[in-house]
Write an enzyme that holds these catalytic residues in place. Sequence first.
Site, PDB file in Angstrom:
ATOM      1  N   CYS A   1      -7.236   0.167  -4.323  1.00 12.14           N
ATOM      2  CA  CYS A   1      -7.142  -1.239  -3.765  1.00 12.14           C
ATOM      3  C   CYS A   1      -6.047  -1.897  -4.474  1.00 12.14           C
ATOM      4  O   CYS A   1      -5.415  -2.912  -3.812  1.00 12.14           O
ATOM      5  CB  CYS A   1      -8.443  -2.073  -3.861  1.00 12.14           C
ATOM      6  SG  CYS A   1      -9.082  -2.144  -5.694  1.00 12.14           S
ATOM      7  N   HIS A   2      -5.345  -1.573  -5.606  1.00 11.91           N
ATOM      8  CA  HIS A   2      -4.263  -2.076  -6.248  1.00 11.91           C
ATOM      9  C   HIS A   2      -3.135  -1.978  -5.665  1.00 11.91           C
ATOM     10  O   HIS A   2      -2.145  -2.684  -5.661  1.00 11.91           O
ATOM     11  CB  HIS A   2      -4.293  -1.660  -7.695  1.00 11.91           C
ATOM     12  CG  HIS A   2      -3.958  -0.160  -7.870  1.00 11.91           C
ATOM     13  ND1 HIS A   2      -5.083   0.719  -7.835  1.00 11.91           N
ATOM     14  CD2 HIS A   2      -2.915   0.551  -8.001  1.00 11.91           C
ATOM     15  CE1 HIS A   2      -4.471   1.965  -7.612  1.00 11.91           C
ATOM     16  NE2 HIS A   2      -2.994   1.962  -7.903  1.00 11.91           N
TER      17      HIS A   2
ATOM     18  N   GLU B   1       2.395   3.436 -11.695  1.00 13.56           N
ATOM     19  CA  GLU B   1       2.774   4.402 -10.622  1.00 13.56           C
ATOM     20  C   GLU B   1       4.225   4.372 -10.207  1.00 13.56           C
ATOM     21  O   GLU B   1       4.713   5.594  -9.758  1.00 13.56           O
ATOM     22  CB  GLU B   1       1.909   4.013  -9.330  1.00 13.56           C
ATOM     23  CG  GLU B   1       0.410   4.194  -9.536  1.00 13.56           C
ATOM     24  CD  GLU B   1      -0.475   4.265  -8.324  1.00 13.56           C
ATOM     25  OE1 GLU B   1       0.118   3.785  -7.200  1.00 13.56           O
ATOM     26  OE2 GLU B   1      -1.768   4.140  -8.401  1.00 13.56           O
TER      27      GLU B   1
ATOM     28  N   TYR C   1      -2.153  -5.883   3.543  1.00 13.52           N
ATOM     29  CA  TYR C   1      -3.364  -6.291   4.333  1.00 13.52           C
ATOM     30  C   TYR C   1      -3.282  -5.931   5.642  1.00 13.52           C
ATOM     31  O   TYR C   1      -4.494  -5.163   6.370  1.00 13.52           O
ATOM     32  CB  TYR C   1      -4.305  -7.500   3.798  1.00 13.52           C
ATOM     33  CG  TYR C   1      -4.487  -7.499   2.466  1.00 13.52           C
ATOM     34  CD1 TYR C   1      -5.929  -7.018   2.116  1.00 13.52           C
ATOM     35  CD2 TYR C   1      -3.807  -8.088   1.484  1.00 13.52           C
ATOM     36  CE1 TYR C   1      -6.255  -7.038   0.798  1.00 13.52           C
ATOM     37  CE2 TYR C   1      -4.444  -8.275   0.014  1.00 13.52           C
ATOM     38  CZ  TYR C   1      -5.499  -7.621  -0.122  1.00 13.52           C
ATOM     39  OH  TYR C   1      -5.806  -7.596  -1.532  1.00 13.52           O
TER      40      TYR C   1
ATOM     41  N   ASN D   1     -14.306  -3.415  -3.421  1.00 17.95           N
ATOM     42  CA  ASN D   1     -14.281  -1.902  -3.666  1.00 17.95           C
ATOM     43  C   ASN D   1     -14.920  -1.761  -4.953  1.00 17.95           C
ATOM     44  O   ASN D   1     -14.381  -2.343  -6.069  1.00 17.95           O
ATOM     45  CB  ASN D   1     -12.707  -1.531  -3.754  1.00 17.95           C
ATOM     46  CG  ASN D   1     -12.514  -0.103  -4.110  1.00 17.95           C
ATOM     47  OD1 ASN D   1     -13.392   0.586  -4.177  1.00 17.95           O
ATOM     48  ND2 ASN D   1     -11.432   0.061  -4.765  1.00 17.95           N
TER      49      ASN D   1
END
Length: 165
Positions: free
Chosen positions: A130-131, A157, A98, A122
Amino acid sequence: MTSYSTMDSPLGVLLLVADGQGRLSHVLAPNTKGQVSSPDPDWIEDPAPFAEAVAQLTAYFEGELKEFDLPLAPVGSEFRQRVWDALDTIPYGATVTYGELTSAAGRPATSVRAVAGAVGANPLLIVRPCHRVLGANGALTGFAAGLDAKKLLLGLESRDQSLFN
């Protein structure tokens, strides 16, 4: 006129919403906190405006797409829009804290909580990644669709499904 459609995904049935010009305004997973959870009665169900979004999301979940190219129309303050734009700079398979996102959004370090709030609001889950945002110590923290969904997306991912178990 707002339109919507749904699609199956590894996170469950996603709700896709578009504005009157066919621009994507929401991609929401089941039980997404603080967001629309079901279609508004005034919305029109129409899968046509979502054909490209469904194709790109499907390719993403199959590991074939790393960057979305869709017309977007999220509604939010100038501050939130700046934070959401900063989310777009996080590469596929990478993560940031963050604090790093706060810097990327051009905000002072004292704005971390406000940036976290914008990330949590979001409306374009997955498309605006945002993940990929983690706590200061690299811990999995906060995700509007739940930490299990965040783990699934990060695992997808990284191609290591056990990485975040």
